[in-house]
Design a protein around this motif. Structure first.
Motif, PDB file in Angstrom:
ATOM      1  N   ALA A  35      -4.738 -18.328  47.159  1.00  0.00           N
ATOM      2  CA  ALA A  35      -3.842 -17.294  47.658  1.00  0.00           C
ATOM      3  C   ALA A  35      -2.785 -17.006  46.615  1.00  0.00           C
ATOM      4  CB  ALA A  35      -3.183 -17.737  48.960  1.00  0.00           C
ATOM      5  N   GLY A  36      -2.514 -15.742  46.413  1.00  0.00           N
ATOM      6  CA  GLY A  36      -1.496 -15.358  45.448  1.00  0.00           C
ATOM      7  C   GLY A  36      -1.461 -13.857  45.285  1.00  0.00           C
ATOM      8  N   LYS A  37      -0.844 -13.433  44.201  1.00  0.00           N
ATOM      9  CA  LYS A  37      -0.652 -11.995  44.017  1.00  0.00           C
ATOM     10  C   LYS A  37      -1.955 -11.238  43.822  1.00  0.00           C
ATOM     11  CE  LYS A  37       4.070 -11.992  42.275  1.00  0.00           C
ATOM     12  NZ  LYS A  37       4.590 -11.015  43.244  1.00  0.00           N
ATOM     13  N   LYS A  38      -3.047 -11.948  43.477  1.00  0.00           N
ATOM     14  CA  LYS A  38      -4.310 -11.250  43.263  1.00  0.00           C
ATOM     15  C   LYS A  38      -4.902 -10.756  44.573  1.00  0.00           C
ATOM     16  CE  LYS A  38      -5.413 -14.190  39.317  1.00  0.00           C
ATOM     17  NZ  LYS A  38      -6.110 -15.465  39.020  1.00  0.00           N
ATOM     18  N   ASN A  39      -4.632 -11.491  45.679  1.00  0.00           N
ATOM     19  CA  ASN A  39      -5.298 -11.080  46.923  1.00  0.00           C
ATOM     20  C   ASN A  39      -4.342 -10.894  48.107  1.00  0.00           C
ATOM     21  OD1 ASN A  39      -4.714 -13.791  47.106  1.00  0.00           O
ATOM     22  ND2 ASN A  39      -6.762 -14.432  47.756  1.00  0.00           N
ATOM     23  N   LEU A  40      -3.051 -11.021  47.889  1.00  0.00           N
ATOM     24  CA  LEU A  40      -2.088 -10.796  48.970  1.00  0.00           C
ATOM     25  C   LEU A  40      -1.377  -9.469  48.741  1.00  0.00           C
ATOM     26  CD1 LEU A  40      -0.354 -14.305  49.150  1.00  0.00           C
ATOM     27  CD2 LEU A  40      -2.314 -13.484  50.460  1.00  0.00           C
ATOM     28  N   ILE A  86       3.480  -3.352  46.981  1.00  0.00           N
ATOM     29  CA  ILE A  86       2.245  -3.571  47.732  1.00  0.00           C
ATOM     30  C   ILE A  86       1.273  -4.549  47.079  1.00  0.00           C
ATOM     31  CG2 ILE A  86       0.301  -2.483  48.904  1.00  0.00           C
ATOM     32  CD1 ILE A  86       2.121   0.017  49.212  1.00  0.00           C
ATOM     33  N   GLY A  87       0.659  -4.166  45.950  1.00  0.00           N
ATOM     34  CA  GLY A  87      -0.287  -5.087  45.336  1.00  0.00           C
ATOM     35  C   GLY A  87      -0.446  -4.781  43.857  1.00  0.00           C
ATOM     36  N   ILE A  88      -0.915  -5.784  43.100  1.00  0.00           N
ATOM     37  CA  ILE A  88      -0.983  -5.600  41.645  1.00  0.00           C
ATOM     38  C   ILE A  88      -2.283  -4.919  41.222  1.00  0.00           C
ATOM     39  CG2 ILE A  88       0.475  -7.628  41.264  1.00  0.00           C
ATOM     40  CD1 ILE A  88      -2.095  -9.068  40.262  1.00  0.00           C
ATOM     41  N   GLY A  89      -3.275  -4.912  42.093  1.00  0.00           N
ATOM     42  CA  GLY A  89      -4.608  -4.420  41.725  1.00  0.00           C
ATOM     43  C   GLY A  89      -4.564  -2.967  41.262  1.00  0.00           C
ATOM     44  N   GLY A  90      -5.080  -2.703  40.071  1.00  0.00           N
ATOM     45  CA  GLY A  90      -5.088  -1.357  39.525  1.00  0.00           C
ATOM     46  C   GLY A  90      -3.828  -1.042  38.753  1.00  0.00           C
ATOM     47  N   SER A  91      -2.764  -1.841  38.979  1.00  0.00           N
ATOM     48  CA  SER A  91      -1.488  -1.567  38.309  1.00  0.00           C
ATOM     49  C   SER A  91      -1.089  -2.711  37.392  1.00  0.00           C
ATOM     50  CB  SER A  91      -0.378  -1.349  39.345  1.00  0.00           C
ATOM     51  OG  SER A  91      -0.788  -0.459  40.346  1.00  0.00           O
ATOM     52  N   GLU A  92      -2.057  -3.567  37.040  1.00  0.00           N
ATOM     53  CA  GLU A  92      -1.740  -4.805  36.336  1.00  0.00           C
ATOM     54  C   GLU A  92      -0.882  -4.597  35.091  1.00  0.00           C
ATOM     55  OE1 GLU A  92      -4.723  -4.108  37.531  1.00  0.00           O
ATOM     56  OE2 GLU A  92      -5.656  -5.841  38.478  1.00  0.00           O
ATOM     57  N   VAL A  93      -1.197  -3.576  34.325  1.00  0.00           N
ATOM     58  CA  VAL A  93      -0.501  -3.376  33.042  1.00  0.00           C
ATOM     59  C   VAL A  93       1.008  -3.368  33.245  1.00  0.00           C
ATOM     60  CG1 VAL A  93      -0.148  -1.763  31.133  1.00  0.00           C
ATOM     61  CG2 VAL A  93      -2.438  -2.125  32.058  1.00  0.00           C
ATOM     62  N   SER A  94       1.436  -2.783  34.377  1.00  0.00           N
ATOM     63  CA  SER A  94       2.868  -2.740  34.657  1.00  0.00           C
ATOM     64  C   SER A  94       3.356  -4.051  35.262  1.00  0.00           C
ATOM     65  CB  SER A  94       3.160  -1.583  35.608  1.00  0.00           C
ATOM     66  OG  SER A  94       4.521  -1.571  35.954  1.00  0.00           O
ATOM     67  N   CYS A  95       2.642  -4.544  36.284  1.00  0.00           N
ATOM     68  CA  CYS A  95       3.108  -5.733  37.010  1.00  0.00           C
ATOM     69  C   CYS A  95       3.172  -6.973  36.123  1.00  0.00           C
ATOM     70  CB  CYS A  95       2.185  -6.032  38.182  1.00  0.00           C
ATOM     71  SG  CYS A  95       1.979  -4.664  39.324  1.00  0.00           S
TER      72      CYS A  95
END
Lengths: 210, 523
Positions: free
Chosen positions: B103-108, B114-123
């Protein structure tokens, strides 16, 4: 002086007056904890209430011991003898200046109504208030898991019993304070409880009334 | 005569025991505090001078070369980092009802960005690594560990915006690499004070004021007080730091507690110590949070996307807090906030991407487990952040939108302002479905408060909780609390009984008085 009868022994008077002060103090602090008003400050009210509560229980234990050691506990054995005449006296006779149905002495210091009410206090109200008070004081320690079998999952029942008992005690106190004035004279009962002796002057007056 | 004396002694002994058992385990708190002060104000003296190492004097063309230089001496440290939550952004967790999972930022999901998925470069600007641009990032490559972001003591090492964790190009890597030591609060704060896209957005009790706060703000970190660094409490062994935030954590271990220094019964008054079974230290000692700068209290994504002359815009309040941003929606902020309160046993559940949730109740992005009857639960203060966020009303899923994109046309909401595209891309990156229908739903997230500890004089007082009206704990109704609670039937009956008795004795007395007077006049 030789006529004076000892009604309340030294210990009894000590016990009675200490108890009186404690109950009034416990009511004052207790109802502040109940958020009825503010006076001592909440933390002080709780601290004082806890200390007075322990003192009250200590006094009860000593008093129980005294009553059994001296056999005075028999004073509280309920009786129907003269019960009706006492009810009639407080409802009717007292207004007509009729005499008390019986005279107290060291062998029978309580009238049948007193016996009933005090027995009720001793067997029901005080044990409920003191018992729930003990739970109130100690429930946290089993809560931490140290004594699982003693765990109290809710303080509610304890608190509500304690509150209900407190209301009964205050009610008793009011009636009791008033009934003090219904002796042979207005202050006769009070004097007896302070000195331990029936006041011969009052006695005389009482016999003149007869 | 001997017997009663024996009984008296017995009873007296019992009484003494009873009274003794009421005494709390009191250590000398002032002595304890003195020792703690001495212990935690001792300056760390490094055993080596990194300026003298040749390996740190060579010309670095990329930050990864610094990492390699670090590893060349600290030969196994990278293996520790590779196992850490700071690196993986997830922990292996057991969650009742879900079992053992990561559990962590990858799936919560949360209710901020909201979530890091798709926005990783910024997060991943806040990742202790370089190059986490998408889900294909290699978490086994130790060269990409960013040692400097935590260990830089120059204060000049800054990670660049939206470059997947790389530092700004003009940073002097030699100067930084030669001045490394234990993390200072500047290191931790550079990320943890700014989570959610700005100062104090997320936590409420962690913000830039804590770089140099006064005692009024935090008694521990106060520069006019013990001046404690983050890592004094958040101790680390083998790069595993103690402490966690239940926005992403689930289990009751590796926590930092007040008790680890102050003990379980730190007060001189037993009446206060008695509270510690059910009340966390923070509950009384953090009476308010966001003491200096405001924290974000609510976020309405549904208003996002408005443009002025075709351009996104920002509206600020008089303190400079954003109250509207085209890319994010509308916000409310608050300062000196009274916490909300929650039972908490140290375990939490979360909204995992793909969880079906209906909207009959406010959706909880995280759930702090606990209740009065649970012996491991204590009352803790929390910041509750409320939001309106995008939701798939057909599939009943919270949507992770792709927010960041480096240019227009890639589906990032912050460039294109197209919710459909953003939802499509964001859910695709999580491997979750999207029905094509979205709406906005109300969500809540609870953030336990642990910092901005006030002095004892400013702690919550008895009457703020033990009161009938407006108790701080008014919402925790699963237990009886003296001063707050009562049974209306018992109180009504009791008061009625007292009034009736009073009326009774007054009447009785009056009749006596009257009949007495009558008798006298007759005589």
């Amino acid at each position: 002086m030789q006529n004076r009868t000892m009604i309340y022994k030294g210990f009894e008077r000590f016990w009675h007056w200490t108890q009186a002060v404690l109950i009034m103090f416990l009511a004052a602090t207790g109802f502040e904890i109940h958020s009825a008003y503010e006076f001592f400050g909440y933390e002080n009210a709780v601290t004082f209430h806890n200390a007075a509560g322990i003192g009250f229980i200590a006094l009860i234990i000593v008093a129980i011991f005294w009553h059994f050691a001296t056999g005075e506990w028999r004073q509280y054995l309920p009786t129907t003898e003269n019960l009706i005449s006492y009810v009639r006296f407080y409802l009717i006779g007292i207004f007509r200046d009729e005499p008390h149905p019986t005279k107290s002495d060291h062998l029978s210091k309580l009238n049948p109504l007193q016996k009933l009410v005090y027995l009720g206090l001793k067997l029901l109200v005080i044990p409920v208030v003191a018992g729930s008070g003990l739970f109130y004081l100690y429930y946290r320690y089993p809560q931490s898991g140290a004594m699982k079998t003693l765990n109290i999952d809710s303080l509610e029942i304890v608190a509500l019993l304690h509150t209900a008992g407190a209301f009964l005690l205050v009610t008793f106190l009011i009636a009791h304070l008033y009934l003090i004035t219904t002796g042979h004279t207005l202050t006769h009962n009070l004097k007896t409880m302070i000195t331990g002796h029936e006041d011969p002057e009052d006695e005389k007056q009482a016999s003149q009334e007869l | 005569m001997k017997k009663p004396v024996n009984i008296l002694l017995f009873v007296g002994g019992l009484l003494i025991l009873l009274i003794l058992s009421r005494l709390p385990y009191v250590t000398e708190p002032d002595e304890d505090l003195k020792e703690l002060r001495v212990e935690y104000t001792t300056e760390h003296v490094p055993s080596v001078d990194h300026r003298k190492f040749a390996v740190l004097k060579k010309d670095f063309s990329a930050p990864q070369e610094v990492t390699e230089a670090c590893i060349s001496c600290h030969t196994e440290r990278h293996t520790e980092v590779l196992k850490s939550a700071h690196w993986n952004w997830e922990r292996e967790s057991y969650i009742p009802g879900r079992g053992i999972l990561k559990a962590g930022k990858k799936n919560l999901l949360n209710n901020f960005c909201i979530g890091i998925g798709g926005s990783e470069v910024s997060c991943t600007r806040c990742h202790v690594g370089y190059g986490w641009e998408d889900k294909n990032f290699n978490f086994d490559n130790a060269k990409n560990i960013d040692c400097l972001v935590c260990h830089d003591n120059t204060g000049d090492y800054v990670k660049a915006i939206a470059t997947a964790g790389y530092p700004v190009p003009d940073v002097d890597l030699n100067a930084v690499a030669q001045n490394v030591s234990l993390p200072k609060r500047a290191n931790c704060g550079s990320c943890h004070f700014y989570g959610g896209g700005g100062n104090n957005v997320k936590h409420g009790d962690l913000e830039k004021t804590l770089f140099s706060p006064t005692k009024d703000v935090d008694v521990h970190m106060a520069i006019d007080g013990p001046n404690m660094d983050c890592v004094v409490c958040h101790e680390a062994e083998n790069h595993k730091l103690q402490g966690k935030m239940y926005s992403v954590s689930s289990m009751n271990h590796d926590r930092v507690t007040c008790e680890q220094c102050h003990g379980e019964f730190p007060h001189t008054k037993s009446i206060l110590n008695e509270h510690t079974v059910k009340v966390a230290c923070q509950t009384c000692h953090i009476p308010i949070y966001a003491k200096v700068n405001a924290t974000k209290m609510s976020w309405d994504w549904s208003t996002a996307g408005k443009l002025r002359d075709g351009e996104p815009y920002t509206v600020e309040d008089e303190d400079g807090n954003h109250i509207y941003r085209s890319i994010k929606g509308s916000f409310t902020w608050a300062k000196n906030v009274k916490p909300e309160y929650s039972w908490f046993n140290g375990t939490a559940d979360h909204y995992f991407i793909g969880d079906k949730v209906d909207t009959s109740e406010v959706i909880k992005m995280n759930t702090l487990n606990g209740e009065y009857r649970d012996r491991n639960s204590k009352i803790i203060p929390v910041k509750v952040h409320r939001a309106k966020q995008i939701y798939d009303c057909c599939f009943q899923l919270i949507i992770q939108p792709k927010l960041y994109a480096s240019q227009e046309g890639e589906g990032g909401f912050w460039r294109d302002f197209d919710w459909h595209e953003a939802a499509q891309k964001g859910m695709e990156s999580a491997g979750a479905p999207y029905s094509g229908n979205f709406c906005f739903v109300n969500t809540e997230m609870s953030w336990p408060l642990n910092h901005m500890v006030s002095s004892k004089e400013k702690s919550v007082s008895c009457k703020e909780c033990h009161t009938r009206d407006d108790s701080r704990l008014a919402d925790l109704d699963d237990f009886y609390m003296p001063g707050r609670d009562y049974n209306s039937a018992i109180d009504f009956t009791g008061v009625a009984l007292i009034i009736l008795t009073l009326i009774g004795v007054i009447l009785h007395g009056l009749i006596r008085l009257v009949s007495n007077l009558n008798k006298r006049t007759k005589n």
